[in-house]
Design an enzyme around this catalytic site. Structure first.
Site, PDB file in Angstrom:
ATOM      1  CG  ASP A  12      42.052  12.916  30.979  1.00 33.30           C
ATOM      2  OD1 ASP A  12      43.327  13.564  30.723  1.00 33.30           O
ATOM      3  OD2 ASP A  12      41.388  12.872  29.951  1.00 33.30           O
ATOM      4  N   GLY A  14      43.965  11.038  37.008  1.00 35.29           N
ATOM      5  CA  GLY A  14      44.965  11.451  37.985  1.00 35.29           C
ATOM      6  C   GLY A  14      46.032  10.878  38.138  1.00 35.29           C
ATOM      7  CE  LYS A  15      47.626   8.162  32.915  1.00 34.82           C
ATOM      8  NZ  LYS A  15      46.257   8.684  32.622  1.00 34.82           N
ATOM      9  N   GLY A  16      49.187  11.580  37.272  1.00 35.92           N
ATOM     10  CA  GLY A  16      50.379  12.414  37.522  1.00 35.92           C
ATOM     11  C   GLY A  16      50.323  12.472  39.309  1.00 35.92           C
ATOM     12  CB  ALA A  38      50.495  12.604  28.331  1.00 33.70           C
ATOM     13  N   GLY A  39      48.812  15.230  29.697  1.00 33.38           N
ATOM     14  CA  GLY A  39      49.005  16.290  30.393  1.00 33.38           C
ATOM     15  C   GLY A  39      48.877  15.965  31.918  1.00 33.38           C
ATOM     16  CG  HIS A  40      50.761  12.734  33.477  1.00 26.77           C
ATOM     17  ND1 HIS A  40      51.679  11.623  33.322  1.00 26.77           N
ATOM     18  CD2 HIS A  40      49.581  12.587  32.660  1.00 26.77           C
ATOM     19  CE1 HIS A  40      50.938  11.014  32.556  1.00 26.77           C
ATOM     20  NE2 HIS A  40      49.966  11.196  32.058  1.00 26.77           N
ATOM     21  CB  THR A  41      47.435  18.197  36.769  1.00 25.22           C
ATOM     22  OG1 THR A  41      46.916  18.523  35.365  1.00 25.22           O
ATOM     23  CG2 THR A  41      47.394  19.655  37.561  1.00 25.22           C
ATOM     24  CD  GLN A 222      48.574   9.030  25.922  1.00 23.84           C
ATOM     25  OE1 GLN A 222      49.297   8.230  25.827  1.00 23.84           O
ATOM     26  NE2 GLN A 222      48.811  10.372  26.105  1.00 23.84           N
ATOM     27  CB  ALA A 296      46.023  18.668  31.819  1.00 23.71           C
ATOM     28  CB  THR A 297      46.826  18.266  26.935  1.00 21.36           C
ATOM     29  OG1 THR A 297      47.790  17.522  27.616  1.00 21.36           O
ATOM     30  CG2 THR A 297      47.567  18.409  25.385  1.00 21.36           C
ATOM     31  CB  SER A 410      43.204  10.844  45.424  1.00 17.43           C
ATOM     32  OG  SER A 410      43.001  12.325  44.901  1.00 17.43           O
TER      33      SER A 410
HETATM   34  P1  IMP Z   1      46.247  11.376  20.092  1.00 16.57           P
HETATM   35  O1  IMP Z   1      46.577  10.854  21.297  1.00 16.57           O
HETATM   36  O2  IMP Z   1      46.249  12.867  20.185  1.00 16.57           O
HETATM   37  O3  IMP Z   1      46.241  10.710  18.775  1.00 16.57           O
HETATM   38  O4  IMP Z   1      44.444  11.322  20.469  1.00 16.57           O
HETATM   39  C1  IMP Z   1      43.677  10.089  20.317  1.00 16.57           C
HETATM   40  C2  IMP Z   1      42.749  10.066  21.346  1.00 16.57           C
HETATM   41  O5  IMP Z   1      43.479   9.880  22.728  1.00 16.57           O
HETATM   42  C3  IMP Z   1      41.829  11.424  21.426  1.00 16.57           C
HETATM   43  O6  IMP Z   1      40.468  10.836  21.809  1.00 16.57           O
HETATM   44  C4  IMP Z   1      42.484  12.214  22.567  1.00 16.57           C
HETATM   45  O7  IMP Z   1      41.630  12.794  23.353  1.00 16.57           O
HETATM   46  C5  IMP Z   1      42.692  10.963  23.603  1.00 16.57           C
HETATM   47  N1  IMP Z   1      44.016  11.096  24.167  1.00 16.57           N
HETATM   48  C6  IMP Z   1      45.331  11.324  23.845  1.00 16.57           C
HETATM   49  N2  IMP Z   1      46.020  11.862  25.006  1.00 16.57           N
HETATM   50  C7  IMP Z   1      45.166  11.936  26.091  1.00 16.57           C
HETATM   51  C8  IMP Z   1      45.527  11.926  27.524  1.00 16.57           C
HETATM   52  O8  IMP Z   1      46.594  12.362  27.791  1.00 16.57           O
HETATM   53  N3  IMP Z   1      44.647  12.128  28.323  1.00 16.57           N
HETATM   54  C9  IMP Z   1      43.285  11.698  27.735  1.00 16.57           C
HETATM   55  N4  IMP Z   1      42.997  11.470  26.472  1.00 16.57           N
HETATM   56  C10 IMP Z   1      43.903  11.471  25.638  1.00 16.57           C
END
Ligand code: IMP
Length: 421
Positions: A12, A14-16, A38-41, A222, A296-297, A410
């Site tokens: 999170d 702010g990579k997107g 992942a959720g890239h905004t 991540q 974001a996810t 940014s």
């Molecule tokens: P998983 O990837 O869903 O197995 O989650 C494992 C850990 O990684 C948890 O603490 C999630 O909240 C975190 N996590 C997974 N993807 C992201 C992301 O894109 N951003 C921030 N944290 C993430």
């Protein structure tokens, strides 16, 4: 220049948005690990896009994007994402390539993820429940199904049947709901038909592009401390989120990489469980009250804390970060005083790098250096020189403490709220 972009904290960062800016000078954007956790905004003009599997580069019409072999793909979710973008006028035909050897996330992965989390209770990881851990688990156990299997429906169905039988037994033992073979078979073969035009051998395609002089930008998902090897294990995701993962996850050799850019927030956040040494209720409350720091996810409120230079120093080392992008500086605009963790105090010792044991990290006390705040809005600033002097000193110190060159700052979510240093 071939560039890897990684998150230097817990995701999170702010990579997107930074990818979107760097894409201007690249030809191809590649996702090489993670999945739709992942959720890239990216905000372009008045429009906001949240991308989960498709690289953020897709928002620049002339660029091509690759979902490479290291990504785990839920094909139904990917079709939804593709259709969502197409509805908003973004053309993907000929611009999106998907690796045929990427592993599938199946409904039983999601169910096992959820059932395991529920059983762990207070010790849960706090996953996104997208099935990421079980999907990578199957890959390592050599029981995974790949996109290439979907190209042969009969072979796919036979493999799926066997996998569903085994996973339903696991689900039963975990107290989860079983999966219906017919329903999964139908949904996945239908998704496969829609994905077919995009699926190819991305390893060979990427090498041809390199030979033709095209430049690659790897979009890390991540962050460093969620890396399966270097993160705060077991409170991590199941892929290599650090720079090395870009090579194994795409088939591009390490010597082709010319630059690693690390993205870090001007403070620290984490979503999910696990240690966060600089966590602060005050800064969390302040940022949440501003409407910031919700995932974001999953929409979950992120935990927030002061900037942790012990973490980013380690991130610089394991990723080989050359250049830094600092995001969310405007989140600190109202503060009178800002703290930065420069070292940990742990059982009487001063540590410059985090200990490997997540338990030990719980005993680490941050040693803070105080910085004066600037108490002025930075959201309209478009150059380093126009930043308040205290803000200039703050970001310069973050880069020095991390040990890499500051290149981008940014000050807001929109594309134009970014400047080079
Ligand atoms: P998983 O990837 O869903 O197995 O989650 C494992 C850990 O990684 C948890 O603490 C999630 O909240 C975190 N996590 C997974 N993807 C992201 C992301 O894109 N951003 C921030 N944290 C993430």
């Amino acid at each position: 220049m071939n560039t890897i972009l990684v998150g230097a904290q817990w995701g999170d960062e702010g990579k997107g948005k930074i990818i979107d800016v760097l894409t201007e000078a690249s030809d191809i954007v590649v996702r090489s690990q993670g999945g739709n956790n992942a959720g890239h905004t990216v905000e372009v003009g008045k429009e906001k896009f949240v991308l989960h599997l498709i690289p953020s580069g897709i928002l620049r019409p002339k660029k091509k994007c690759v979902i490479a072999n290291g990504v785990v793909i839920d094909p139904v979710a990917l079709v939804k994402e593709i259709e969502g973008l197409e509805k908003r006028g973004i053309k993907l035909a000929g611009r999106l390539l998907i690796s045929e050897t990427a592993h599938l996330v199946l409904p039983y992965h999601r169910k096992v993820d959820e059932a395991r989390e529920n059983r762990k209770g207070r010790n849960k990881i706090g996953t996104t429940k997208r099935g990421i851990g079980p999907a990578y688990g199957d890959k390592a156990a050599r029981t995974g199904l790949r996109l290439i299997d979907l190209a042969q429906p009969k072979v796919f169905s036979a493999k799926l049947k066997a996998r569903i039988e085994e996973n339903n037994a696991i689900l039963e033992s975990l107290g989860g709901e079983p999966c219906s073979f017919r329903e999964v078979e139908k949904a996945y073969l239908e998704a496969a038909r829609k994905l077919r035009p995009f699926i190819t051998n991305t390893v060979v395609w990427l090498h041809r592009q390199l030979e033709a002089g095209k430049s690659l930008l790897f979009e890390g998902a991540q962050g460093t401390f969620l890396d399966i090897d270097f993160g705060t294990y077991p409170f991590v995701t199941s892929s290599n989120t650090t720079a090395g993962g870009s090579c194994t996850g795409s088939g591009v050799a390490p010597h082709r990489i010319e630059r690693v850019v690390g993205v870090m927030k001007a403070y620290t956040t984490r979503v999910g469980e696990g240690p966060l040494p600089t966590e602060s209720a005050d800064i969390s409350d302040m940022l949440h009250a501003m409407g910031r720091e919700f995932g974001a996810t999953t929409g979950r409120a992120r935990r927030c804390g002061w900037f942790d230079a012990v973490a980013t120093r380690y991130a610089r080392m394991v990723n080989g970060i050359d250049e830094l992008a600092i995001t969310n500086l405007d989140g600190l605009d109202t503060l009178k005083q800002i703290q930065v963790c420069v070292a940990y105090e742990c059982r009487g010792k001063r540590l410059l790098y985090p200990p490997n044991d997540a338990e030990e990290l719980l005993h680490c006390r941050p040693i803070y250096r105080k910085f004066p705040g600037w108490q002025k809005s930075t959201t309209k600033v478009r150059s380093f020189k126009k930043l308040p002097v205290a803000a200039q000193k703050y970001v310069t110190a973050l880069a020095e403490l991390t040990g890499a060159k500051l290149r981008i700052v940014s000050v807001g979510a929109r594309r134009e709220q970014t400047f080079r240093v």
